[in-house]
Design a protein around this motif. Structure first.
Motif, mmCIF file in Angstrom:
data_model
loop_
_atom_site.group_PDB
_atom_site.id
_atom_site.type_symbol
_atom_site.label_atom_id
_atom_site.label_comp_id
_atom_site.label_asym_id
_atom_site.label_seq_id
_atom_site.Cartn_x
_atom_site.Cartn_y
_atom_site.Cartn_z
ATOM 1 N N ALA A 198 -15.746 50.699 -39.840
ATOM 2 C CA ALA A 198 -14.989 50.933 -38.611
ATOM 3 C C ALA A 198 -13.591 51.464 -38.915
ATOM 4 N N VAL A 199 -12.965 50.960 -39.972
ATOM 5 C CA VAL A 199 -11.633 51.451 -40.365
ATOM 6 C C VAL A 199 -11.736 52.893 -40.867
ATOM 7 N N ALA A 200 -12.769 53.175 -41.672
ATOM 8 C CA ALA A 200 -12.960 54.541 -42.160
ATOM 9 C C ALA A 200 -13.177 55.504 -40.998
ATOM 10 N N ALA A 201 -13.978 55.076 -40.001
ATOM 11 C CA ALA A 201 -14.232 55.931 -38.841
ATOM 12 C C ALA A 201 -12.956 56.153 -38.041
ATOM 13 N N GLU A 202 -12.157 55.111 -37.901
ATOM 14 C CA GLU A 202 -10.911 55.221 -37.144
ATOM 15 C C GLU A 202 -9.973 56.254 -37.745
ATOM 16 N N HIS A 203 -9.934 56.333 -39.078
ATOM 17 C CA HIS A 203 -9.010 57.241 -39.754
ATOM 18 C C HIS A 203 -9.708 58.515 -40.255
ATOM 19 N N HIS A 204 -10.974 58.703 -39.883
ATOM 20 C CA HIS A 204 -11.744 59.899 -40.255
ATOM 21 C C HIS A 204 -11.803 60.078 -41.773
ATOM 22 N N LEU A 205 -11.981 58.961 -42.482
ATOM 23 C CA LEU A 205 -12.074 58.985 -43.941
ATOM 24 C C LEU A 205 -13.526 58.827 -44.385
ATOM 25 N N PRO A 206 -13.866 59.337 -45.556
ATOM 26 C CA PRO A 206 -15.213 59.112 -46.083
ATOM 27 C C PRO A 206 -15.428 57.622 -46.377
ATOM 28 N N PHE A 207 -16.684 57.201 -46.253
ATOM 29 C CA PHE A 207 -17.054 55.804 -46.464
ATOM 30 C C PHE A 207 -18.161 55.749 -47.508
ATOM 31 N N LEU A 208 -17.997 54.866 -48.483
ATOM 32 C CA LEU A 208 -18.958 54.748 -49.575
ATOM 33 C C LEU A 208 -19.693 53.414 -49.479
ATOM 34 N N VAL A 209 -21.028 53.469 -49.487
ATOM 35 C CA VAL A 209 -21.867 52.278 -49.463
ATOM 36 C C VAL A 209 -22.384 52.017 -50.872
ATOM 37 N N ILE A 210 -22.111 50.819 -51.387
ATOM 38 C CA ILE A 210 -22.614 50.411 -52.700
ATOM 39 C C ILE A 210 -23.637 49.305 -52.467
ATOM 40 N N SER A 211 -24.856 49.518 -52.882
ATOM 41 C CA SER A 211 -25.992 48.659 -52.501
ATOM 42 C C SER A 211 -26.024 47.359 -53.294
ATOM 43 N N ALA A 212 -24.976 46.525 -53.112
ATOM 44 C CA ALA A 212 -24.882 45.268 -53.848
ATOM 45 C C ALA A 212 -25.140 44.058 -52.964
ATOM 46 N N GLY A 213 -25.649 44.263 -51.753
ATOM 47 C CA GLY A 213 -25.942 43.146 -50.861
ATOM 48 C C GLY A 213 -27.297 42.532 -51.161
ATOM 49 N N THR A 214 -27.696 41.579 -50.307
ATOM 50 C CA THR A 214 -28.982 40.902 -50.507
ATOM 51 C C THR A 214 -30.139 41.761 -50.015
ATOM 52 N N ARG A 215 -30.046 42.236 -48.770
ATOM 53 C CA ARG A 215 -31.139 43.030 -48.200
ATOM 54 C C ARG A 215 -30.847 44.527 -48.222
ATOM 55 N N ASN A 216 -29.597 44.899 -48.063
ATOM 56 C CA ASN A 216 -29.204 46.300 -48.167
ATOM 57 C C ASN A 216 -29.972 47.219 -47.213
ATOM 58 N N HIS A 217 -30.146 46.809 -45.965
ATOM 59 C CA HIS A 217 -30.873 47.642 -45.006
ATOM 60 C C HIS A 217 -30.159 48.964 -44.760
#
Length: 449
Positions: free
Chosen positions: A204-223
């Motif tokens: 949400a913060v990245a979207a607010e400032h129009h910045l790229p967002f990186l997802v690193i798949s380190a969660g449990t389910r990672n849907h």
């Protein structure tokens, strides 16, 4: 190549698969008649269908009753399929049933091959993206059973020029405030190694400032990572996006102003997860709470408004950031695209045994709805209701309003991702017939992809 931009060989292949699917389907229907006769076929249908109905009814009673009746119902649910199998064996018709099922399965496989959508229809467009100069990453060392340490993510990210902050505690860290501060200090990319709930807050913060967002798949389910095509077995490969990445334009869901990347669940599931006992003994908590929740004796009465459609009294509602496949009613599978600009909504209403059986036969038309809309509002007869948002249990004021923000996120992903594949198409006999025997799609407007 025809005028619609689809190779003729692809169209011929689809037509061939569709026709073979119909051959197998006819074979599945003909085998019982040929080897068991008309009366035998009728008997097979009655016994088989009756066994399924009894099993479903018994399972519903198991979920909605307590005491001795619950365990009797479970026994009936176990015994019914065994009785059906025994009757088939004694009538020497088991091989007929198995052969018919095998042909039906082959028909489904061929039909899916014929109805598969082109890659351009099921994958999101990619946009070139220069490497960031000041990437800022938040990592939860406890997420996913310690994947941050296991894959040495902090060191690897810092070697690629990223600033990394670990959510080590002992106090709770406000990841939204942390992300806002990083932006103020010049971060030109925000990323998260953690669960989907944390992903949504930073997104949400990245979207607010129009910045790229990186997802690193380190969660449990990672849907969310799965739907982006990321490697969920090795989260370190997500870091490849820092020096060799592309961007996807992804929608972002909101629920009462709070962002979510996957889904929000209302009703039975949200009530169960809210229970303090759920963490200690999930199975016992489910069996204890389900009878009252399914019969309407506990929990608030919900009303879901999906666009122009109103659903009164559903026991469960699932609202997702873009729809899941038609066969996925619980949001356990994947979304082939995250950029369609609509919410997916599924509601389930089963108040008695007859409706449970009718839902199985798809005759209970009011028991199940699957819709898409740009807004879903869930109201209740209480001022607050529990909601599961990206796996986290929250208590939100009613009415709860879910909306979609199209193309809100610039998600940075590696150029090469192992999980990019089309979702399985829904089975549709009308589309299959058109693919097999309809006019050749040589004439028509050019496809927009």
């Amino acid at each position: 190549m025809n005028r619609s931009g689809i190779p003729d060989t692809d169209n011929r292949g689809r037509r061939w698969w569709a026709r073979v699917a119909f051959v197998f389907a006819v074979g599945a229907a003909a085998v019982p008649v040929l080897f068991a006769g008309v009366l035998g076929t009728v008997a097979l249908l009655i016994v088989g269908t009756g066994g399924v109905v009894v099993t479903v009814a018994a399972l519903y009673w198991f979920l909605t009753r307590r005491g001795v009746l619950r365990w009797i119902s479970l026994g009936v649910a176990i015994v019914a399929p065994i009785v059906v199998l025994t009757l088939f064996v004694r009538a020497h018709l088991l091989w007929v049933v198995l052969l018919s099922y095998a042909l039906a399965l082959l028909a489904v496989v061929c039909a899916r091959a014929a109805l598969r959508r082109r890659r351009a229809e099921t994958t999101m467009p990619e946009y070139p993206a220069p490497p960031p100069q000041h990437p800022f990453l938040i990592m939860n060392p406890h997420s996913g059973g310690g994947k941050v340490a296991k894959f040495d993510l902090k060191r690897r990210a810092e070697e690629l020029g990223a600033e990394v902050v670990l959510l080590e505690g002992p106090t709770t860290i406000d990841v939204t405030a942390l992300s806002q501060r990083a932006v103020a200090q010049g971060a030109d990319l925000l990323g998260v190694a953690g669960g989907d709930g944390t992903q949504a807050l930073v997104a949400a913060v990245a979207a607010e400032h129009h910045l790229p967002f990186l997802v690193i798949s380190a969660g449990t389910r990672n849907h969310f990572a799965m739907d982006l095509g990321l490697d969920r077995t090795d989260p370190s490969r997500s870091l490849d996006a820092l020096n060799d990445g592309v961007e996807l334009r992804v929608d972002l869901g909101t629920i009462n102003g709070r962002p979510f990347v996957n889904n929000a669940s209302f009703g039975v599931y949200a009530e169960i997860v809210r229970s303090p006992a759920y963490r200690d003994d999930k199975a016992a908590t489910v069996l204890t709470l389900l009878p009252d929740l399914l019969t309407g004796d506990a929990g608030p009465r919900l009303v879901a408004r999906i666009g122009e459609t109103a659903v009164e009294g559903p026991q469960a509602v699932l609202v997702s950031n873009n729809p899941y496949g038609n066969s996925d009613l619980a949001g356990l599978s994947r979304r082939d695209r995250l950029d369609r600009g609509v919410l997916g909504a599924v509601t389930l209403s089963v108040a008695n045994t007859r409706q449970a059986v009718g839902l199985l036969r798809r005759t209970n038309v009011h028991g199940l709805t699957q819709e898409t809309a740009i807004e879903v509002v869930v109201d209740a007869d209480t001022p607050e209701i529990p909601v599961g948002v990206d796996g986290e249990s929250l208590l939100l004021r009613t009415p709860v309003r879910c909306t979609i923000e199209p193309d809100a996120l610039r998600v940075r992903v590696p150029r090469t991702r192992p999980g990019v594949r089309p979702a399985a198409p829904a089975f549709d006999w009308v589309r299959l017939w058109r693919a097999a025997y309809g006019p050749h799609p040589a004439s028509g407007s050019a496809s927009r992809g």
